[in-house]
Design a protein around this motif. Structure first.
Motif, PDB file in Angstrom:
ATOM      1  N   PHE A  95     -29.264 -46.958 -47.778  1.00 55.91           N
ATOM      2  CA  PHE A  95     -28.333 -45.943 -47.791  1.00 55.91           C
ATOM      3  C   PHE A  95     -28.642 -45.027 -46.587  1.00 55.91           C
ATOM      4  O   PHE A  95     -29.750 -44.514 -46.585  1.00 55.91           O
ATOM      5  CB  PHE A  95     -27.932 -45.090 -48.925  1.00 55.91           C
ATOM      6  N   SER A 140     -32.655 -46.385 -49.847  1.00 59.81           N
ATOM      7  CA  SER A 140     -32.174 -45.074 -50.307  1.00 59.81           C
ATOM      8  C   SER A 140     -33.058 -44.427 -51.274  1.00 59.81           C
ATOM      9  O   SER A 140     -34.203 -44.907 -51.698  1.00 59.81           O
ATOM     10  CB  SER A 140     -30.953 -45.556 -51.191  1.00 59.81           C
ATOM     11  N   ASP A 141     -32.864 -43.229 -51.447  1.00 58.11           N
ATOM     12  CA  ASP A 141     -33.659 -42.318 -52.495  1.00 58.11           C
ATOM     13  C   ASP A 141     -33.498 -43.038 -53.964  1.00 58.11           C
ATOM     14  O   ASP A 141     -34.522 -42.904 -54.528  1.00 58.11           O
ATOM     15  CB  ASP A 141     -33.076 -40.869 -52.394  1.00 58.11           C
ATOM     16  N   GLU A 142     -32.287 -43.442 -54.214  1.00 56.48           N
ATOM     17  CA  GLU A 142     -32.297 -43.941 -55.441  1.00 56.48           C
ATOM     18  C   GLU A 142     -33.294 -45.282 -55.936  1.00 56.48           C
ATOM     19  O   GLU A 142     -33.847 -45.191 -56.718  1.00 56.48           O
ATOM     20  CB  GLU A 142     -31.036 -44.714 -55.714  1.00 56.48           C
ATOM     21  N   GLN A 168     -34.022 -41.672 -46.525  1.00 57.39           N
ATOM     22  CA  GLN A 168     -32.847 -41.843 -46.422  1.00 57.39           C
ATOM     23  C   GLN A 168     -31.985 -40.936 -45.380  1.00 57.39           C
ATOM     24  O   GLN A 168     -31.113 -41.403 -44.653  1.00 57.39           O
ATOM     25  CB  GLN A 168     -32.166 -41.513 -47.637  1.00 57.39           C
ATOM     26  N   GLY A 218     -24.881 -37.842 -46.888  1.00 58.22           N
ATOM     27  CA  GLY A 218     -26.425 -38.325 -47.311  1.00 58.22           C
ATOM     28  C   GLY A 218     -27.082 -37.454 -48.431  1.00 58.22           C
ATOM     29  O   GLY A 218     -27.625 -38.171 -49.480  1.00 58.22           O
ATOM     30  N   GLN A 241     -25.962 -37.835 -51.824  1.00 58.67           N
ATOM     31  CA  GLN A 241     -26.230 -39.131 -52.488  1.00 58.67           C
ATOM     32  C   GLN A 241     -27.863 -38.879 -53.170  1.00 58.67           C
ATOM     33  O   GLN A 241     -28.150 -39.395 -54.162  1.00 58.67           O
ATOM     34  CB  GLN A 241     -26.258 -40.255 -51.597  1.00 58.67           C
ATOM     35  N   SER A 242     -28.550 -38.187 -52.329  1.00 62.03           N
ATOM     36  CA  SER A 242     -29.806 -37.629 -52.853  1.00 62.03           C
ATOM     37  C   SER A 242     -29.919 -36.879 -54.217  1.00 62.03           C
ATOM     38  O   SER A 242     -30.569 -37.057 -54.832  1.00 62.03           O
ATOM     39  CB  SER A 242     -30.673 -37.118 -51.585  1.00 62.03           C
TER      40      SER A 242
END
Length: 615
Positions: free
Chosen positions: A392, A399-401, A426, A461, A464-465
């Motif tokens: 992402f 991604s951070d996830e 990310q 972005g 989402q983090s």
């Protein structure tokens, strides 16, 4: 006829060798101004002394190459390609971070493929086309020159002349290289020409002295200057002083155990509400982070860089040393050379913790493999070692996830005490991802349409983090093991975002959100704005665990100076000093002496166990 051709060839070649360095100097200087050649010319019109010294340096480099290669066309072709490449790289760094390229940045060329992924694709295509076109033109010119001129010179004359030219040009180049040596020939010439380097601020140095001379000025620098008063006795006095302080304070403190600690340095993560005065947003991109800032220990991290330089913030947070005294990038030039560099890693390892570093990108960036090995991490997981690798934004980084899921697996894989250090990726530039839907809108007269689009992509972005952090905290709250999350943003995003509010608002764009969250005994307190060298001592204080003599020194300094970066210093109330006088703070001098001792001195402090707790 052949003699006439030779004379014409010699005249033209001589003119090229003499005149082209003027163009090279102008191109490189123009890269400071986004290739505005008018501004570059105005700079040199107002600073002819800087132009001439820069010109002679570039001419000297040209003569060294010419004497070695023997062909004017090939020499100038190679120089032109190098100059264009350097100018482009410098321009990209200036656009991203408002700072120019330093000599040590050249080592990053080993990671050229990775660096290319961080550049806007359209800009990359342009430079590739330009370079290919230049190569083609130079090849055609070389072929045409060979066919039309095809002159044969007497080798018995040419080779000795090239040898003489090589000796002379190398000698002059040697004089330039020693320009920083007090009393050297070039140092005297520099001063007679009223050129003064600004060692304490490279932004000002490049602005005042131009790219070429400032680059030269940084080509041979010591990692840290030797402070006045450095000696074995002065170091031992400092060591004994803070050993006593630490010993006394540790009587009421506990040993660190049974608590997992997670450091999260979040790529380009800021608090957008800090810029509400300049930009109107239709909604909050980081609502959960704002909840954490209001419910946990929180404040602002005063960071030394803008738009990049992640490793410098990481260095301060892990080691409690400061970039304030350093003249180099510590991850590149300092830490890898010192086995067992003192840090939070050595502290927790002395308490039988398992230390893990995670970075969802290539581990070779900023020499992290060597740095983490020096610090003593038990394992380092980069993108090739991670189990979770969802991307992402589209076409972006892991991604951070995914990164938080990796951290969670490390924490729950066994019953050991863990220290995990995560450097996310990310939200790294470029901000050019295409989304089917992006709810974030920004309104401001300060922004161009292009920057506005990038900013909205950036807000998507960090949103989402924010969601990924919420999911991670929910999982941490369900653990029986006591766990602390220490979070901060590494710097403001680059690529022109927020650059219009720099200057008089320098502190704002060098401040990122910081919080310390615990799934036990959690309560809110505001620690204000502090530089990252104080992060680890603050963590140990919050846990009420024993400190090393070095941490006792840093804690003492924290009571006097809250923020310590080269451009911004904050007083004990986290407010900017009206006038910062180093001599008014003897603790700062002690801190500086310890820096020099470990980094460039005789390491008396390390031998005296200044960075560990005596039993």
């Amino acid at each position: 006829m052949n003699n006439v051709k030779k004379k014409i060839y010699i005249v033209i070649s001589s003119l090229l060798v003499i005149l082209l360095p003027c163009l090279y100097v102008l191109i490189i200087q123009a890269s400071q101004y986004n290739f505005d050649f008018t501004l570059a010319q105005e700079f040199f019109n107002n600073n002819t002394n800087i132009f001439w010294l820069s010109y002679v340096l570039v001419l000297t480099i040209s003569l060294v190459l010419l004497s070695l290669i023997g062909s004017t066309i090939i020499t100038e072709f190679l120089l032109f390609i190098v100059v264009v490449g350097l100018a482009f790289a410098n321009n990209q760094k200036v656009l991203a971070r408002d700072v120019a390229i330093y000599p040590e940045d050249i080592f990053m060329v080993r990671e050229i493929k990775l660096l290319m992924t961080m550049i806007n694709r359209s800009e990359l295509i342009k430079i590739v086309i330009v370079v290919l076109a230049l190569i083609l033109v130079c090849i055609l010119l070389f072929i045409a020159a060979k066919k039309t001129i095809n002159l044969q010179f007497n080798k018995k004359i040419i080779y000795p002349l090239r040898g003489i030219l090589l000796v002379f040009s190398v000698f002059v180049l040697f004089l330039f290289i020693n320009i920083n040596e007090e009393g050297s020939t070039m140092n005297k010439i520099q001063k007679k020409m009223d050129i003064e380097f600004i060692d304490w601020s490279q932004v000002d140095n490049y602005r005042v002295n131009g790219f070429v001379l400032s680059f030269l000025n940084n080509s041979r620098v010591q990692p840290i200057k030797k402070p006045e008063g450095y000696s074995k006795d002065s170091v031992l006095k400092i060591v004994e002083k803070y050993k006593k302080i630490a010993k006394e304070q540790n009587q009421s403190k506990e040993e660190l155990s049974d608590i997992d600690i997670v450091y999260v340095m979040s790529e380009s993560f800021i608090d957008p509400s800090d810029t509400d005065l300049f930009y109107e947003k239709n909604e909050d991109p980081i609502p959960f982070t704002h909840e954490l800032l209001q419910s946990s220990i929180s404040g602002k991290a005063l960071v030394p860089e803008y738009g990049g330089g992640t490793a410098n913030m990481e260095f301060e947070a892990l080691t409690s040393f400061s970039n304030y005294f350093l003249q180099v990038i510590p991850y590149q030039s300092v830490v890898p050379k010192i086995n067992g560099f003192p840090s939070i890693v050595s502290y927790v390892k002395d308490r039988n913790y398992t230390a893990t570093a995670i970075h969802p990108f290539d581990g070779n960036m900023y020499k992290r493999v060597e740095v983490y090995n020096s610090m003593g991490f038990d394992q380092f997981m980069d993108q090739k070692d991670m189990t979770y690798t969802d991307i992402f934004p589209p076409g972006g980084a892991i991604s951070d996830e995914s990164a938080f899921n990796q951290v969670y697996d490390v924490l729950t894989q066994d019953d050991k005490d863990h220290f995990v250090h995560l450097v996310t990726m990310q939200n790294h530039q470029p901000y050019s991802a295409g989304y089917d839907e992006n709810p974030f809108e920004v309104t401001s007269d300060l922004l161009t349409d292009d920057i506005k689009v990038r900013m909205q992509i950036y807000f998507k972005g960090i949103n989402q983090s924010d969601k990924a952090m919420e999911q991670f905290i929910e999982k941490i709250d369900q653990l029986d093991k006591k766990t602390m999350i220490v979070f901060w943003g590494d710097h403001y995003p680059g690529q022109g975002l927020f650059s219009d509010i720099d200057g008089e608002h320098a502190e704002l764009v060098h401040s990122t959100p910081l919080f310390i969250y615990k799934n036990f005994d959690s309560e809110h307190s505001d620690i204000g704005s502090q530089s990252l060298n104080y992060l680890t001592p603050n963590v140990l204080n919050e846990l009420n665990v024993k400190e090393t003599p070095f941490h006792a020194l840093v804690n003492t300094l924290n009571k006097e100076i809250k923020g310590l970066t080269k451009n911004i210093q904050l007083n004990s109330n986290s407010e900017q000093f009206e006038l910062f006088n180093e001599d008014s703070y003897p603790t700062l001098k002690e801190y500086e002496i310890i820096h020099y001792d470990l980094i460039a001195g005789n390491k008396y402090s390390l031998k005296e166990k200044f960075y560990s707790i005596e039993n």
